[in-house]
Design an enzyme around this catalytic site. Structure first.
Site, short mmCIF file in Angstrom:
data_model
loop_
_atom_site.label_atom_id
_atom_site.label_comp_id
_atom_site.label_asym_id
_atom_site.label_seq_id
_atom_site.Cartn_x
_atom_site.Cartn_y
_atom_site.Cartn_z
N ASP A 72 0.85 -1.18 0.00
CA ASP A 72 0.00 0.00 0.00
C ASP A 72 0.89 1.23 0.00
O ASP A 72 2.10 1.13 0.18
CB ASP A 72 -0.93 0.01 1.22
CG ASP A 72 -0.19 -0.36 2.49
OD1 ASP A 72 0.98 0.06 2.64
OD2 ASP A 72 -0.77 -1.05 3.34
N ASP A 74 1.55 5.11 1.45
CA ASP A 74 1.27 6.18 2.39
C ASP A 74 1.90 7.45 1.84
O ASP A 74 2.96 7.42 1.24
CB ASP A 74 1.87 5.86 3.76
CG ASP A 74 1.24 4.62 4.39
OD1 ASP A 74 0.03 4.42 4.20
OD2 ASP A 74 1.95 3.85 5.05
N ASP A 146 10.53 4.72 12.41
CA ASP A 146 11.28 3.72 13.16
C ASP A 146 12.65 3.39 12.56
O ASP A 146 13.68 3.72 13.13
CB ASP A 146 10.43 2.46 13.41
CG ASP A 146 9.73 1.92 12.17
OD1 ASP A 146 9.96 2.45 11.06
OD2 ASP A 146 8.96 0.95 12.30
P1 ATP Z 1 4.55 -2.86 5.42
O1 ATP Z 1 5.26 -3.06 4.14
O2 ATP Z 1 4.35 -4.11 6.16
O3 ATP Z 1 3.31 -2.03 5.31
P2 ATP Z 1 5.57 -0.52 6.64
O4 ATP Z 1 6.95 -0.16 7.09
O5 ATP Z 1 5.00 0.25 5.53
O6 ATP Z 1 5.58 -2.06 6.32
P3 ATP Z 1 3.33 0.43 8.14
O7 ATP Z 1 2.75 -0.15 9.39
O8 ATP Z 1 2.52 0.49 6.92
O9 ATP Z 1 4.65 -0.45 7.90
O10 ATP Z 1 3.87 1.84 8.52
C1 ATP Z 1 4.19 2.83 7.56
C2 ATP Z 1 5.35 3.67 8.03
O11 ATP Z 1 5.03 4.33 9.25
C3 ATP Z 1 6.63 2.91 8.34
O12 ATP Z 1 7.37 2.64 7.17
C4 ATP Z 1 7.33 3.83 9.30
O13 ATP Z 1 7.93 4.90 8.62
C5 ATP Z 1 6.17 4.40 10.10
N1 ATP Z 1 5.89 3.59 11.31
C6 ATP Z 1 5.00 2.60 11.44
N2 ATP Z 1 4.96 2.13 12.68
C7 ATP Z 1 5.88 2.84 13.38
C8 ATP Z 1 6.30 2.86 14.74
N3 ATP Z 1 5.80 2.00 15.61
N4 ATP Z 1 7.25 3.76 15.10
C9 ATP Z 1 7.73 4.63 14.21
N5 ATP Z 1 7.39 4.67 12.93
C10 ATP Z 1 6.47 3.80 12.50
MG MG Z 2 2.93 0.11 4.78
#
Ligand code: ATP
Ligand code: MG
Length: 444
Positions: A72, A74, A146
């Site tokens: 997805d 963001d 993160d």
């Molecule tokens: P995925 O591919 O599984 O979606 P993702 O890294 O995109 O992995 P998301 O949960 O969609 O995970 O989160 C989007 C973004 O938000 C992350 O890439 C990170 O930058 C930020 N993020 C998410 N959770 C946290 C957290 N607990 N602390 C800090 N930043 C976070």
């Molecule tokens: Mg994501």
């Protein structure tokens, strides 16, 4: 999701992120803009046209750099939620403390977040009056993310990637590195430890030493998180398409026994090199997810906890209970044990339905096969039977019979039923009041 961590109050910490901004042109990142979804590109374009800054951020940029198709997209922007809301008719603001906007474009939903600031040291100066929903600039937003690989910004129109924390270099070295001081970042939000497990497992990254080291000491903080949030994160691990690799990471990072009882059940059920029912179910789930096929959460959970059910079932039978009564008692025990795990009721209901149908497959005479095949959960229960057969828990012949039965015509089914073996001793229900004549065709 982004929303989840934005909703957390960050209690402060001393991390001092290096704020060195690097802008990479196309030649250095080679992300082609057509890899974005239609919706993501449209949202960025419309925000830019309205005079705002807008970038794809987080996991999507990381995945694009790795050549993986993002799940997805963001978007991070300097427009406030209200401003975003005004630009997109099909959008809504969600979350009160840290509002973000869901923009709907066709079937897609794009999460649009305003840059977060609110430098964490405000907390010390003003005690609890820290304004934790403060908006910030892009550099501040990056510092609150993160891992370095998750703090990259990509704009498809400018064709630039912006990197504040050496994320691109870490991605190329396949390294998972926490931004700032890892221990403090885990204290701020213990779920980051589970994210380290999932991302390193799924991407095949090594966890940087300084990112891994504090985990052992911080692990106990995880269980203080709301159980629903933990269960969500556990589901992301189990359904990452790399569940087994993640479990290996869980163990490696010293989180076994600390993260969530379901993960412990998984580790116990499918130890790292195991090839048993649970391991196969996880491998099967991984394969299906990677092939973009749907998976059933209830089914996978039923498999994971089956060893416990099976053991208790045997115990109760040995204690003299009938098959069905013993199974019911066993299921009840396991369900009692799952209290407080945060498993939504719709999944526990499916698990139960799959389990209670298992002893019924041995009844192949009379009307029972038809009744069983008409059950809502028949297909899942049959798939489950196949797994058990592969495991030698039930006869292969039984599973094959049911495979055939499903494909057979009405006449063939009748024939199959007439020639089916009787159910083994002890598998018939004991609660019938009147001894009945055996079902049609059962004699001899
Ligand atoms: P995925 O591919 O599984 O979606 P993702 O890294 O995109 O992995 P998301 O949960 O969609 O995970 O989160 C989007 C973004 O938000 C992350 O890439 C990170 O930058 C930020 N993020 C998410 N959770 C946290 C957290 N607990 N602390 C800090 N930043 C976070
Ligand atoms: Mg994501």
């Amino acid at each position: 999701m982004l929303k989840k961590w934005l909703h957390k109050v960050l209690p402060g910490g001393k991390h001092n992120p290096a704020q060195h901004k690097t802008v990479l042109p196309f030649a250095e990142h080679r992300i082609s803009a057509d890899k974005l979804s239609f919706a993501a590109e449209k949202v960025v374009t419309r925000l830019n046209q309205a005079g705002y800054d807008a970038w794809v951020v987080g996991g999507a940029v990381r995945d694009l750099l790795l050549g993986i198709e993002p799940k997805d997209f963001d978007i991070a922007t300097d427009a406030t939620p209200e401003e975003v809301r005004k630009i997109f008719r099909r959008s809504r603001i969600i979350g009160r403390r840290f509002p973000i906007v869901h923009v709907m474009v066709g079937p897609e939903t794009i999460e649009v977040t305003t840059y977060r600031g609110g430098e964490v040291h405000n907390h010390n100066e003003h005690g609890r009056i820290m304004k934790d929903n403060a908006y910030g600039n892009q550099a501040q937003d990056a510092a609150r993310r993160d891992f370095t690989c998750n703090a990259l910004y990509y704009n498809p129109i400018r064709q630039e990637v912006v990197d504040y924390h050496h994320g691109v270099a870490d991605i190329r070295a396949r390294r998972l590195v926490m931004i700032g001081e890892a221990a403090a970042r885990y204290q701020e939000d213990p779920v980051r430890m589970l994210r380290a497990v999932r991302l390193s497992g799924k991407l095949g990254f090594t966890v940087d030493e300084r990112t891994a080291a504090p985990i052992a000491a911080c692990a106990h903080l995880i269980r203080r998180e709301p159980v629903a949030r933990l269960f969500d994160e556990v589901m992301k691990i189990v359904f990452s398409g790399h569940a087994r690799a993640c479990l290996r990471q869980l163990q490696e990072l010293g989180l076994a026994g600390h993260a969530h009882p379901l993960l412990d059940a998984l580790l116990e059920g499918a130890p790292v090199e195991a090839d048993n029912l649970v391991a196969r179910a996880l491998d099967g789930t991984d394969a299906r997810l990677r092939a973009d096929k749907p998976v059933s959460v209830g089914f996978v959970l039923a498999t994971v906890l089956w060893p416990q059910v099976a053991a208790a079932w045997l115990r109760y039978r040995e204690g003299g209970m009938s098959e069905a009564a013993a199974l019911n008692a066993a299921i009840q025990d396991v369900r009692d044990g799952m209290n407080g795990w945060g498993i939504p009721q719709r999944y526990t209901a499916t698990m139960r339905e799959i389990w209670v149908l298992q002893p019924q497959f041995v009844h192949r005479r009379g009307a029972r096969p038809f009744r069983l095949a008409a059950q809502a959960r028949f297909r899942a229960a049959y798939d489950f039977l196949l797994l058990r057969a592969e495991q030698g828990e039930v006869e292969r012949e039984l599973a094959d019979w049911w495979t055939q039965f499903q494909a057979a015509s009405a006449d063939e089914r009748e024939h199959m039923i007439q020639h089916a073996p009787a159910a083994p001793q002890g598998s018939t229900r004991k609660r019938r009041r009147k001894p009945k004549k055996a079902a049609a065709g059962a004699a001899s």
